[in-house]
Enzyme design. Structure first.
Site, short mmCIF file in Angstrom:
data_model
loop_
_atom_site.label_atom_id
_atom_site.label_comp_id
_atom_site.label_asym_id
_atom_site.label_seq_id
_atom_site.Cartn_x
_atom_site.Cartn_y
_atom_site.Cartn_z
N LYS A 65 0.81 -1.23 0.00
CA LYS A 65 0.00 0.00 0.00
C LYS A 65 0.84 1.27 0.00
O LYS A 65 0.41 2.31 -0.45
CB LYS A 65 -0.97 -0.01 1.19
CG LYS A 65 -2.09 -1.03 1.00
CD LYS A 65 -3.11 -1.01 2.10
CE LYS A 65 -4.17 -2.08 1.80
NZ LYS A 65 -5.30 -2.02 2.71
N GLY A 127 0.08 -1.87 11.48
CA GLY A 127 0.37 -2.27 10.10
C GLY A 127 -0.36 -1.43 9.07
O GLY A 127 -0.91 -0.36 9.38
N LYS A 154 6.99 1.14 15.82
CA LYS A 154 6.08 1.32 14.68
C LYS A 154 4.86 2.14 15.08
O LYS A 154 4.32 2.90 14.27
CB LYS A 154 5.64 -0.05 14.14
CG LYS A 154 6.63 -0.67 13.19
CD LYS A 154 5.89 -1.55 12.20
CE LYS A 154 6.51 -2.91 12.13
NZ LYS A 154 5.60 -3.93 11.59
N TYR A 210 -12.05 -10.52 8.48
CA TYR A 210 -13.42 -11.01 8.24
C TYR A 210 -13.41 -12.49 7.85
O TYR A 210 -14.46 -13.10 7.72
CB TYR A 210 -14.12 -10.18 7.15
CG TYR A 210 -13.41 -10.22 5.82
CD1 TYR A 210 -12.41 -9.30 5.52
CD2 TYR A 210 -13.70 -11.20 4.88
CE1 TYR A 210 -11.74 -9.35 4.34
CE2 TYR A 210 -13.02 -11.26 3.68
CZ TYR A 210 -12.06 -10.33 3.41
OH TYR A 210 -11.38 -10.39 2.22
N GLY A 231 -14.57 -7.44 10.06
CA GLY A 231 -14.22 -6.49 9.01
C GLY A 231 -14.94 -6.65 7.69
O GLY A 231 -14.56 -6.02 6.70
P1 ATR Z 1 2.65 -4.95 7.98
O1 ATR Z 1 3.19 -4.77 9.38
O2 ATR Z 1 3.66 -5.52 7.01
O3 ATR Z 1 1.93 -3.76 7.43
P2 ATR Z 1 0.17 -6.12 8.65
O4 ATR Z 1 -0.39 -7.48 8.43
O5 ATR Z 1 -0.60 -4.94 8.16
O6 ATR Z 1 1.61 -6.13 8.07
O7 ATR Z 1 0.45 -5.90 10.21
C1 ATR Z 1 0.70 -6.91 11.07
C2 ATR Z 1 0.45 -6.38 12.49
O8 ATR Z 1 0.22 -7.48 13.34
C3 ATR Z 1 1.63 -5.62 13.05
O9 ATR Z 1 1.16 -4.57 13.86
C4 ATR Z 1 2.35 -6.71 13.87
O10 ATR Z 1 3.12 -6.22 14.94
P3 ATR Z 1 4.68 -5.85 14.72
O11 ATR Z 1 4.70 -4.48 14.15
O12 ATR Z 1 5.27 -5.94 16.08
O13 ATR Z 1 5.24 -6.90 13.78
C5 ATR Z 1 1.15 -7.45 14.43
N1 ATR Z 1 1.51 -8.82 14.84
C6 ATR Z 1 1.80 -9.86 14.03
N2 ATR Z 1 2.08 -10.96 14.77
C7 ATR Z 1 1.96 -10.59 16.08
C8 ATR Z 1 2.12 -11.29 17.34
N3 ATR Z 1 2.45 -12.57 17.38
N4 ATR Z 1 1.90 -10.58 18.48
C9 ATR Z 1 1.57 -9.28 18.45
N5 ATR Z 1 1.40 -8.57 17.29
C10 ATR Z 1 1.59 -9.22 16.13
#
Ligand code: ATR
Length: 264
Positions: A65, A127, A154, A210, A231
């Protein structure tokens, strides 16, 4: 026949083709919509195909995106402020990046009958879709927005886009009126190891996911007596806004539309 697509990686799970192809058929438009898995280095050429009109327009999903932005000529104000593009059009010789996730979320909340004016909102995750949700929430005059993300940096970085954000350490919870799961936890039936029992009553648990239709997060919210919503409506309305941008027609949304997305 015109061609439209959604690009992402992974992309197999995407239900956008099902929705868009149904609307194309219902409106007798001679076009098809396909999903395409891309790698980072392929984005530039793919966007060139839109400029050459081999592809008329596309949707963009995780993780591209933001990646697509340098290859576009213009951004809508919403895409500019969120630095997030989920729809690309080619208009008057220009590639334009739009963000219809905002309208998708806005519509989903409006249909819920849960006024967010003056309310406290917690977003779990930082994210791709989070800037769009923040943008929409700001227009609903919420009291404040707090971001809690496993990687705190982040969450802090989102302050460059929105200076009114608060952040909270992952795992710490206080009282909020609405909690949004915008992490990927739940996509594959993972649990969220957070203790929501201190939240009080009658809050709104909202999950961007969703599919599956009820994540562990939503099940927990329900068990604790809160209102829950997945969602799906957001997904349908972001797709509807993209369809309107490409075809200048508003497609029909009814119970059949939502049934198309029942996958589990
Ligand atoms: P992206 O980060 O590439 O945009 P996303 O699917 O939109 O991908 O976002 C994934 C989100 O889920 C992130 O906020 C991620 O946290 P991190 O920034 O710490 O990676 C969160 N996430 C994924 N696995 C997780 C876990 N096991 N525990 C807590 N948060 C998790």
């Amino acid at each position: 026949m015109k061609k439209f697509s959604v690009i992402g990686n992974p992309i197999n799970h995407s239900l956008s083709p099902r929705l868009q192809n149904t609307w194309l058929k219902e409106n007798n438009i001679d076009a098809k919509y396909v999903k395409i898995k891309l790698e980072d280095y392929e984005i530039k050429n793919f966007i060139q195909d839109i400029r050459n009109q081999k592809i008329t327009g596309c949707n963009v999903t995780v993780p591209f995106k933001k990646t697509v932005i340098p290859f576009l000529d213009q951004l809508s104000p919403e895409a500019e402020q969120t630095q997030s593009v989920n729809t690309i059009t080619f208009e008057n010789g220009e590639l334009v990046g739009h963000n219809t996730d905002i309208a998708g979320f806005d519509n989903a909340i409006k249909k819920l009958n849960f006024s967010l004016k003056g309310k406290k909102v917690l977003i779990l995750g930082a994210g791709g879709v989070v800037p769009s949700i923040i943008f929409a929430l700001n227009n609903m005059y919420v009291k404040d927005i707090t971001i809690s993300n496993r990687t705190r940096e982040k969450a802090e970085n989102l302050r460059f886009l929105f200076n009114n954000l608060k952040t909270l350490e992952w795992g710490k919870l206080t009282e909020f009126d609405m909690i949004i799961n915008a992490t990927s936890l739940g996509l594959n039936n993972e649990t969220i190891n957070l203790d929501f029992s201190s939240l009080g009553r009658d809050k709104l648990f909202y999950d961007v996911i969703y599919n599956p239709h009820e994540t562990h997060f939503l099940r927990m919210g329900k068990q604790l007596g809160h209102k829950t919503e997945n969602g799906k409506t957001m997904f349908v309305y972001q797709a509807l806004e993209a369809f309107k941008l490409w075809h200048k027609i508003e497609p029909k949304v009814n119970t059949e539309t939502f049934k198309l997305l029942n996958n589990d």
